[in-house]
Design a protein around this motif. Structure first.
Motif, PDB file in Angstrom:
ATOM      1  N   GLU A 321     -14.000 -21.533   3.340  1.00 44.16           N
ATOM      2  CA  GLU A 321     -12.573 -21.372   3.069  1.00 44.16           C
ATOM      3  C   GLU A 321     -12.071 -19.992   3.468  1.00 44.16           C
ATOM      4  O   GLU A 321     -10.922 -19.634   3.186  1.00 44.16           O
ATOM      5  N   GLY A 322     -12.903 -19.202   4.110  1.00 41.65           N
ATOM      6  CA  GLY A 322     -12.535 -17.837   4.437  1.00 41.65           C
ATOM      7  C   GLY A 322     -12.570 -16.945   3.206  1.00 41.65           C
ATOM      8  O   GLY A 322     -12.983 -17.355   2.118  1.00 41.65           O
ATOM      9  N   LEU A 323     -12.162 -15.698   3.381  1.00 42.61           N
ATOM     10  CA  LEU A 323     -12.084 -14.733   2.280  1.00 42.61           C
ATOM     11  C   LEU A 323     -10.628 -14.305   2.105  1.00 42.61           C
ATOM     12  O   LEU A 323      -9.967 -13.945   3.082  1.00 42.61           O
ATOM     13  N   LEU A 324     -10.135 -14.339   0.890  1.00 45.05           N
ATOM     14  CA  LEU A 324      -8.792 -13.847   0.611  1.00 45.05           C
ATOM     15  C   LEU A 324      -8.886 -12.367   0.266  1.00 45.05           C
ATOM     16  O   LEU A 324      -9.501 -11.993  -0.739  1.00 45.05           O
ATOM     17  N   ILE A 325      -8.296 -11.525   1.099  1.00 51.78           N
ATOM     18  CA  ILE A 325      -8.372 -10.077   0.893  1.00 51.78           C
ATOM     19  C   ILE A 325      -6.967  -9.535   0.662  1.00 51.78           C
ATOM     20  O   ILE A 325      -5.978 -10.129   1.091  1.00 51.78           O
ATOM     21  N   SER A 326      -6.872  -8.377  -0.011  1.00 52.90           N
ATOM     22  CA  SER A 326      -5.569  -7.832  -0.425  1.00 52.90           C
ATOM     23  C   SER A 326      -5.464  -6.344  -0.150  1.00 52.90           C
ATOM     24  O   SER A 326      -6.461  -5.614  -0.210  1.00 52.90           O
ATOM     25  N   ASN A 327      -4.242  -5.914   0.143  1.00 58.33           N
ATOM     26  CA  ASN A 327      -3.903  -4.494   0.156  1.00 58.33           C
ATOM     27  C   ASN A 327      -3.334  -4.185  -1.230  1.00 58.33           C
ATOM     28  O   ASN A 327      -2.152  -4.424  -1.501  1.00 58.33           O
ATOM     29  N   TRP A 328      -4.181  -3.673  -2.111  1.00 55.52           N
ATOM     30  CA  TRP A 328      -3.779  -3.525  -3.515  1.00 55.52           C
ATOM     31  C   TRP A 328      -2.741  -2.430  -3.704  1.00 55.52           C
ATOM     32  O   TRP A 328      -1.963  -2.468  -4.664  1.00 55.52           O
ATOM     33  N   PHE A 329      -2.689  -1.449  -2.814  1.00 56.18           N
ATOM     34  CA  PHE A 329      -1.650  -0.430  -2.928  1.00 56.18           C
ATOM     35  C   PHE A 329      -0.278  -1.080  -2.757  1.00 56.18           C
ATOM     36  O   PHE A 329       0.636  -0.845  -3.561  1.00 56.18           O
ATOM     37  N   LEU A 330      -0.118  -1.895  -1.722  1.00 45.78           N
ATOM     38  CA  LEU A 330       1.165  -2.563  -1.501  1.00 45.78           C
ATOM     39  C   LEU A 330       1.495  -3.519  -2.644  1.00 45.78           C
ATOM     40  O   LEU A 330       2.658  -3.617  -3.065  1.00 45.78           O
ATOM     41  N   ARG A 331       0.502  -4.220  -3.146  1.00 49.45           N
ATOM     42  CA  ARG A 331       0.757  -5.178  -4.214  1.00 49.45           C
ATOM     43  C   ARG A 331       1.126  -4.481  -5.535  1.00 49.45           C
ATOM     44  O   ARG A 331       1.890  -5.017  -6.340  1.00 49.45           O
ATOM     45  N   ARG A 332       0.592  -3.284  -5.732  1.00 48.84           N
ATOM     46  CA  ARG A 332       0.884  -2.570  -6.977  1.00 48.84           C
ATOM     47  C   ARG A 332       2.185  -1.791  -6.923  1.00 48.84           C
ATOM     48  O   ARG A 332       2.816  -1.560  -7.962  1.00 48.84           O
ATOM     49  N   ILE A 333       2.593  -1.379  -5.740  1.00 46.93           N
ATOM     50  CA  ILE A 333       3.812  -0.566  -5.650  1.00 46.93           C
ATOM     51  C   ILE A 333       5.040  -1.434  -5.379  1.00 46.93           C
ATOM     52  O   ILE A 333       6.172  -0.956  -5.519  1.00 46.93           O
ATOM     53  N   GLU A 334       4.840  -2.707  -5.027  1.00 42.96           N
ATOM     54  CA  GLU A 334       5.978  -3.521  -4.606  1.00 42.96           C
ATOM     55  C   GLU A 334       7.002  -3.754  -5.719  1.00 42.96           C
ATOM     56  O   GLU A 334       8.182  -3.991  -5.431  1.00 42.96           O
ATOM     57  N   ASP A 335       6.569  -3.704  -6.987  1.00 41.38           N
ATOM     58  CA  ASP A 335       7.524  -3.917  -8.072  1.00 41.38           C
ATOM     59  C   ASP A 335       8.016  -2.607  -8.688  1.00 41.38           C
ATOM     60  O   ASP A 335       8.697  -2.615  -9.714  1.00 41.38           O
ATOM     61  N   LYS A 336       7.689  -1.481  -8.059  1.00 42.50           N
ATOM     62  CA  LYS A 336       8.168  -0.183  -8.540  1.00 42.50           C
ATOM     63  C   LYS A 336       9.486   0.161  -7.845  1.00 42.50           C
ATOM     64  O   LYS A 336       9.723  -0.234  -6.701  1.00 42.50           O
ATOM     65  N   ASP A 337      10.332   0.908  -8.516  1.00 41.71           N
ATOM     66  CA  ASP A 337      11.625   1.291  -7.963  1.00 41.71           C
ATOM     67  C   ASP A 337      11.446   2.487  -7.029  1.00 41.71           C
ATOM     68  O   ASP A 337      11.361   3.630  -7.463  1.00 41.71           O
ATOM     69  N   THR A 338      11.390   2.205  -5.734  1.00 38.53           N
ATOM     70  CA  THR A 338      11.284   3.280  -4.739  1.00 38.53           C
ATOM     71  C   THR A 338      12.612   3.489  -4.012  1.00 38.53           C
ATOM     72  O   THR A 338      12.668   4.230  -3.026  1.00 38.53           O
ATOM     73  N   HIS A 339      13.689   2.844  -4.477  1.00 41.18           N
ATOM     74  CA  HIS A 339      14.994   2.868  -3.810  1.00 41.18           C
ATOM     75  C   HIS A 339      14.921   2.230  -2.430  1.00 41.18           C
ATOM     76  O   HIS A 339      15.770   2.501  -1.570  1.00 41.18           O
ATOM     77  N   GLY A 340      13.909   1.414  -2.212  1.00 38.44           N
ATOM     78  CA  GLY A 340      13.761   0.747  -0.929  1.00 38.44           C
ATOM     79  C   GLY A 340      12.536  -0.135  -0.953  1.00 38.44           C
ATOM     80  O   GLY A 340      12.241  -0.780  -1.966  1.00 38.44           O
ATOM     81  N   GLU A 341      11.759  -0.115   0.135  1.00 40.60           N
ATOM     82  CA  GLU A 341      10.551  -0.929   0.238  1.00 40.60           C
ATOM     83  C   GLU A 341       9.452  -0.113   0.895  1.00 40.60           C
ATOM     84  O   GLU A 341       9.675   0.543   1.920  1.00 40.60           O
ATOM     85  N   VAL A 342       8.253  -0.140   0.316  1.00 46.24           N
ATOM     86  CA  VAL A 342       7.082   0.438   0.960  1.00 46.24           C
ATOM     87  C   VAL A 342       6.478  -0.656   1.827  1.00 46.24           C
ATOM     88  O   VAL A 342       5.965  -1.657   1.318  1.00 46.24           O
ATOM     89  N   LEU A 343       6.556  -0.479   3.132  1.00 47.82           N
ATOM     90  CA  LEU A 343       6.232  -1.548   4.060  1.00 47.82           C
ATOM     91  C   LEU A 343       4.769  -1.551   4.482  1.00 47.82           C
ATOM     92  O   LEU A 343       4.147  -2.611   4.580  1.00 47.82           O
ATOM     93  N   CYS A 344       4.205  -0.387   4.777  1.00 50.38           N
ATOM     94  CA  CYS A 344       2.823  -0.268   5.281  1.00 50.38           C
ATOM     95  C   CYS A 344       2.089   0.779   4.472  1.00 50.38           C
ATOM     96  O   CYS A 344       2.695   1.759   4.023  1.00 50.38           O
ATOM     97  N   ALA A 345       0.768   0.600   4.321  1.00 47.01           N
ATOM     98  CA  ALA A 345       0.015   1.604   3.567  1.00 47.01           C
ATOM     99  C   ALA A 345      -1.475   1.507   3.848  1.00 47.01           C
ATOM    100  O   ALA A 345      -1.997   0.436   4.176  1.00 47.01           O
TER     101      ALA A 345
END
Length: 405
Positions: A321-345
């Motif tokens: 089934e493959g491996l499901l991998i994550s960029n945890w920095f993006l997933r953790r910062i996505e719901d924080k108020d940065t006045h915009g969007e953190v797109l790459c990290a």
């Protein structure tokens, strides 16, 4: 035929040898280089004195020293040429603002250029960012030891802390890894496969690296290696990618350092591996990491890789089934108020660097900002340090609405 017990014994012996080699390199850079440099200075002085004495003997006279000359001038620079290269002085401050060097000629990168490289090949420094009278220091509430925050559109450094001081970039190194790989591969390469050999897994194990999760001898696509290098910061993916591109890890590291020189960063950054494993001769600066980040996100394929929050690797016999991998920095910062969007990290961590991260953020008008922080005490501290910088310098949506009214 080799038994499993013999194979394991050979593997343990190889691991022990790798650990000894790692300790030897660390001792070399800690003690060997200063000693060699000191001996070189002494030999240089001795040769200079001997040559001067022979010259005076041949002329039949001995000149009195010129008291108006400094000791350095009287030696005619003979010992200064033997001084230890600055790049080994870990922790020293670099120049306040790097000079823009003349563009190096494009090296011969072989037959890949007959096809279309992933995102194109660029030889010039991707960006030059400038301190201004308005550049601010990080606040006391920001706990990162090093950092920089940049408005990409103007090139202005909005805030910084020790941005030109040498530090260990840890796995932020992998931004350069995928950039160099992408510039030497084509779209046709992405679906090719290569094995995760025992040498790759042993390197990762011996250096206590994070991994993607591939099995020994699993054949992995090159595309999966790119995503595995960035999202889970997999050393197995990074080394496999390096070997696929250059034939060996060592040859790929040479390509990384060539790229640094082409970007005008050769005097302030130097890599000894493609993973970010600690080494005294493996170093960079927050400023340089921002330049590398900008070059990576300017490459369309690398930008897609660094913007992925999750990714499912290809199906293989080892992982149906493959491996499901994550960029945890993006997933953790996505719901924080940065006045915009953190797109790459891309994040990083070794004991000597602390928690660090490099990110590309967008305000609500699509204006780009680069943020690099290093030396944080934990993953969450690193995230909140970056959130604070984005909140400080990205305009709030309410301000825009008031301006439009």
């Amino acid at each position: 035929m080799e038994t499993e017990e013999e194979r394991q014994a050979r593997r343990r012996a190889r691991l022990e040898q790798m650990k000894k080699e790692k300790r030897r390199r660390e001792l070399l850079y800690k003690w060997g280089i200063p000693v060699v440099a000191g001996l070189a200075v002494m030999i240089g002085i001795g040769i200079g004195i001997g040559a001067a004495a022979l010259s005076h003997k041949d002329s039949g006279q001995v000149e009195a020293p010129n008291e108006s000359q400094s000791p350095e001038e009287s030696r005619e620079g003979g010992d200064r040429a033997e001084e230890m290269p600055e790049r080994f002085e870990i922790g020293d401050n670099a120049a306040v603002q790097p000079d823009v060097r003349e563009e190096d000629p494009a090296p011969d990168v072989g037959p890949f250029l007959t096809l279309a490289p992933l995102g194109g090949v660029t030889w010039e420094q991707s960006a030059v960012f400038c301190l201004t009278d308005g550049t601010k220091d990080f606040t006391e509430t920001n706990l990162s030891k090093y950092g920089i925050f940049i408005d990409v559109q103007t090139g202005e450094i909005l805030a910084q802390r020790e941005a030109y001081t040498r530090m260990n970039p840890a796995s932020m190194t992998k931004m350069l890894t995928i950039l160099v790989a992408a510039e030497h591969l084509t779209a046709e390469d992405l679906d090719q496969t290569a094995p995760i050999t025992i040498d790759i897994t042993d390197y990762s194990f011996a250096n206590e690296c994070s991994n993607t999760g591939y099995a020994l001898d699993e054949r992995v696509t090159v595309r999966d290696m790119f995503y595995g290098t960035i999202l889970p910061s997999g050393a197995d993916s990074a080394v496999a990618l390096a070997i696929y591109v250059a034939g060996s890890h060592e040859a790929f590291v040479d390509m990384m350092n060539e790229k640094l020189a082409q970007m005008g960063l050769g005097e302030t950054s130097h890599m000894t591996n493609c993973v970010g494993v600690y080494d005294e001769a493996h170093y960079s600066t927050a400023y340089d990491m921002a330049v590398i980040l900008k070059a990576a996100v300017d490459n369309p394929f690398c930008r897609d890789v660094m913007a992925a929050h999750t990714y499912n690797t290809s199906m293989t016999p080892e992982h149906p089934e493959g491996l499901l991998i994550s960029n945890w920095f993006l997933r953790r910062i996505e719901d924080k108020d940065t006045h915009g969007e953190v797109l790459c990290a891309k994040t990083g961590y070794v004991d000597q660097s602390g928690s660090c991260a490099a990110s590309l953020g967008l305000d609500r008008d699509g204006r780009e900002y680069l943020c690099v922080t290093a030396g944080s005490s934990s993953t969450w501290t690193c995230i909140y340090d970056q959130v604070e910088l984005y909140q400080t310098f990205l305009p709030e949506i309410e301000d825009k609405q008031e301006g439009d009214a």
